[in-house]
Enzyme design. Structure first.
Site, PDB file in Angstrom:
ATOM      1  N   CYS A 129       0.697  -1.680   0.340  1.00  0.00           N
ATOM      2  CA  CYS A 129      -0.103   0.378   0.168  1.00  0.00           C
ATOM      3  C   CYS A 129       0.665   1.177  -0.019  1.00  0.00           C
ATOM      4  CB  CYS A 129      -0.662  -0.070   1.245  1.00  0.00           C
ATOM      5  SG  CYS A 129      -2.268  -1.367   1.376  1.00  0.00           S
ATOM      6  N   HIS A 168      -9.776   2.144  -1.560  1.00  0.00           N
ATOM      7  CA  HIS A 168      -8.368   2.325  -1.296  1.00  0.00           C
ATOM      8  C   HIS A 168      -7.669   0.921  -2.214  1.00  0.00           C
ATOM      9  CE1 HIS A 168      -4.561   1.082   0.377  1.00  0.00           C
ATOM     10  NE2 HIS A 168      -4.856   0.424   1.158  1.00  0.00           N
ATOM     11  N   HIS A 177      -2.955   7.875   5.979  1.00  0.00           N
ATOM     12  CA  HIS A 177      -3.030   6.492   5.473  1.00  0.00           C
ATOM     13  C   HIS A 177      -4.533   6.241   5.879  1.00  0.00           C
ATOM     14  CE1 HIS A 177      -1.584   2.657   3.593  1.00  0.00           C
ATOM     15  NE2 HIS A 177      -2.303   1.973   4.776  1.00  0.00           N
TER      16      HIS A 177
END
Length: 567
Positions: free
Chosen positions: A117, A292, A252
């Protein structure tokens, strides 16, 4: 996809991932069909990033331009074609970055980065380090993430990571996981002094960046507050940044019950080393808007911040009603921004934002970016005539390009249009001249729109509108202007300002050194619409060019059962 049995049935998906313009990049349709669509998508996005920056392939040829691409898994279903060499290159992660360097003959480092990520923000940091070390003079950096099967839903769902409700409720007490998303983004990075010298359009300035690793934590995928604090503190100390000057944090923020509080606590501990002030800094997450996008998450956050700089606004972080019971924002430097509002800062204090990205691999990245003062236009009301040039691979794409440019000129927002002279300079020097060409001789944007309308109305014989196809027109001229005498003749026209003759010669295929036309003036590269790639079907097992094979994926529904587009 078969959604039965999946813990999350929602996602933030890109459209047309089965479409590509292979011939534009010198790739055969069969090779494109076998290639990971992430390669294809990032290739087109990198081209658009260079166009947006105003750099042509000719100007970059042989230059030390690095390519740093964040990429995660590849689940493109190509098993039956595994024996084909085109499958080998088309699905090798290393080739995803290298294909851009190969196509443009770039000589800087070309590196694909997989830290899950955090991959794209790590790529941006590595690009900055490459520029600082001198291995790159400039660099393309970003990331891409697609999901062509339900693989991530099965695996992440088994780990309890996904939201059953289909919402990234970052920092909210109802947070129950993230919603998978797709994305692609790329930015061009240069040293600030070089960008100023070269008249580049500057969206923002990276003041500092860093990466680190969690090491041993509560689990290999578990976040570590001490490591996050150590990273952010190191960035602030190394680059002499007082976090009290940071007025927004792009977190995040994946919307997990325990991950969000850990991130807020880590940021609070880092900020507390400089200030005891409370709730002076807005915080949010783009994942509440688009899901995401995993390997593309960091560059998505950066682009969001740069757009906020451009418009002078803070945008809301969605789905926040009641704060996570484990956070306690009133005791931190942060508040969740839930409104579309002006981004205000104290006098003489620039807008400054921090961006965090944490990989489930344990690799963390943190970047601080600052607004760049908007240049004041020096153009007077009276403008001299300019040559606006557009070109494309074929007539259909040229028509599409004109349509994009018309939409750009008609758009009205808080940002004024670039000057006509800067638009002309950027299109002349910052685009690759292609086969089908259009040149317009105009003196203001109203004349430009009128000329483009005449082209759309199929009136190519209109005054000051020049149209050509170099495959036929150049052949008819016998390549006269490729000889030394021809080049000297064109240079003479440039010096004398014979714009109409230059426009006619250019659409006929003659090479024009446009910089000679601007040698006594200072112009800037400005962001303008990019090339409208053809959308040819490139998907394994599909013969019908009108319809793809991708199974239609679920639309995201809001709380009232309506399509919202927001995970």
């Amino acid at each position: 996809w078969d959604a039965d049995g999946l813990s999350c049935k929602y996602g933030g998906f890109l459209s047309d991932i089965d479409r590509f313009d292979p011939l534009f990049f010198g790739i055969s349709p069969k090779e494109a069909e076998l290639a990971d669509p992430q390669q294809r998508l990032f290739l087109q996005e990198a081209w658009h990033a260079l166009e947006d920056a105003g750099y042509s392939p000719e100007e970059l040829d042989g230059k030390k331009c690095g390519v740093f691409a964040g990429v995660n898994f590849n689940d493109y279903p190509t098993d039956k074609f595994a024996a084909d060499i085109r499958f080998f290159t088309g699905n090798a992660t290393s080739i995803l970055a290298a294909r851009i360097s190969y196509f443009l003959n770039l000589k800087g480092p070309s590196i694909a980065v997989n830290t899950a990520c955090s991959a794209s923000l790590v790529s941006i940091h590595l690009a900055c380090e490459s520029i600082r070390s001198g291995t790159s003079d400039m660099a393309l950096a970003g990331g891409v993430q697609l999901m062509t099967t339900e693989q991530i839903y099965i695996l992440a769902g088994a780990g309890g990571m996904l939201s059953a409700k289909g919402r990234c409720r970052t920092f909210d007490d109802r947070a129950d996981g993230f919603v998978p998303g797709e994305g692609v983004g790329a930015v061009l990075l240069k040293p600030l002094d070089s960008a100023r010298r070269d008249g580049d359009h500057i969206y923002g300035v990276i003041r500092g960046s860093g990466i680190n690793q969690d090491g041993k934590s509560n689990g290999i995928t578990a976040p570590s507050a001490p490591s996050q604090t150590e990273l952010t503190t190191d960035v602030y100390e190394r680059y002499h940044i007082n976090p009290e000057t940071i007025s927004y944090v792009e977190a995040h923020g994946t919307g997990t019950e325990l991950g969000d509080p850990i991130e807020v606590q880590a940021l609070t501990d880092a900020f507390r080393k400089y200030s005891d002030s409370r709730q002076f800094c807005a915080i949010g997450s783009v994942k509440t808007n688009i899901g995401h996008p995993q390997a593309a998450a960091g560059v998505a956050g950066l682009i969001k911040v740069l757009l906020c700089f451009r418009h002078g606004k803070l945008v809301p972080s969605l789905h926040f009603r009641k704060e996570n019971r484990h956070i306690g924002f009133k005791e931190t430097p942060f508040y969740v921004n839930t409104r579309f509002t002006e981004w205000t800062t104290p006098p003489k204090t620039p807008k400054r934002a921090a961006i965090s990205s944490f990989g489930f691999s344990g690799t963390n990245a943190h970047v601080v970016v600052e607004e760049y003062p908007r240049p004041v236009s020096s153009e007077s009301v009276s403008q001299s005539s300019q040559i606006i040039v557009l070109s494309a691979k074929n007539e259909d794409r040229l028509n599409a390009y004109v349509g994009k440019f018309m939409a750009f000129l008609d758009k009205r927002n808080s940002n004024p249009l670039p000057t006509l002279a800067d638009m002309a300079y950027t299109l002349q020097t910052g685009r690759k001249p292609m086969e089908h060409r259009l040149a317009l001789l105009v003196s203001d944007t109203d004349e430009l729109k009128a000329a483009l309308n005449r082209f759309i109305q199929k009136k190519p014989d209109a005054e000051n509108l020049f149209l050509g196809n170099i495959r036929t027109d150049k052949a008819a001229s016998g390549f006269l202007f490729e000889e030394e005498e021809g080049k000297e003749f064109i240079a003479g026209l440039v010096r004398k300002g014979k714009l109409g003759k230059l426009a006619q010669l250019w659409v006929s295929g003659a090479h024009v050194d446009w910089k000679l036309l601007h040698s006594d003036q200072t112009h800037k590269r400005v962001p303008l619409p990019g090339y409208p790639f053809s959308k040819d079907l490139c998907w394994i097992g599909t013969k019908d060019q009108e319809s793809g094979t991708r199974i239609r994926r679920s639309a995201v529904k809001d709380d009232r059962g309506q399509d919202s587009g927001y995970p």
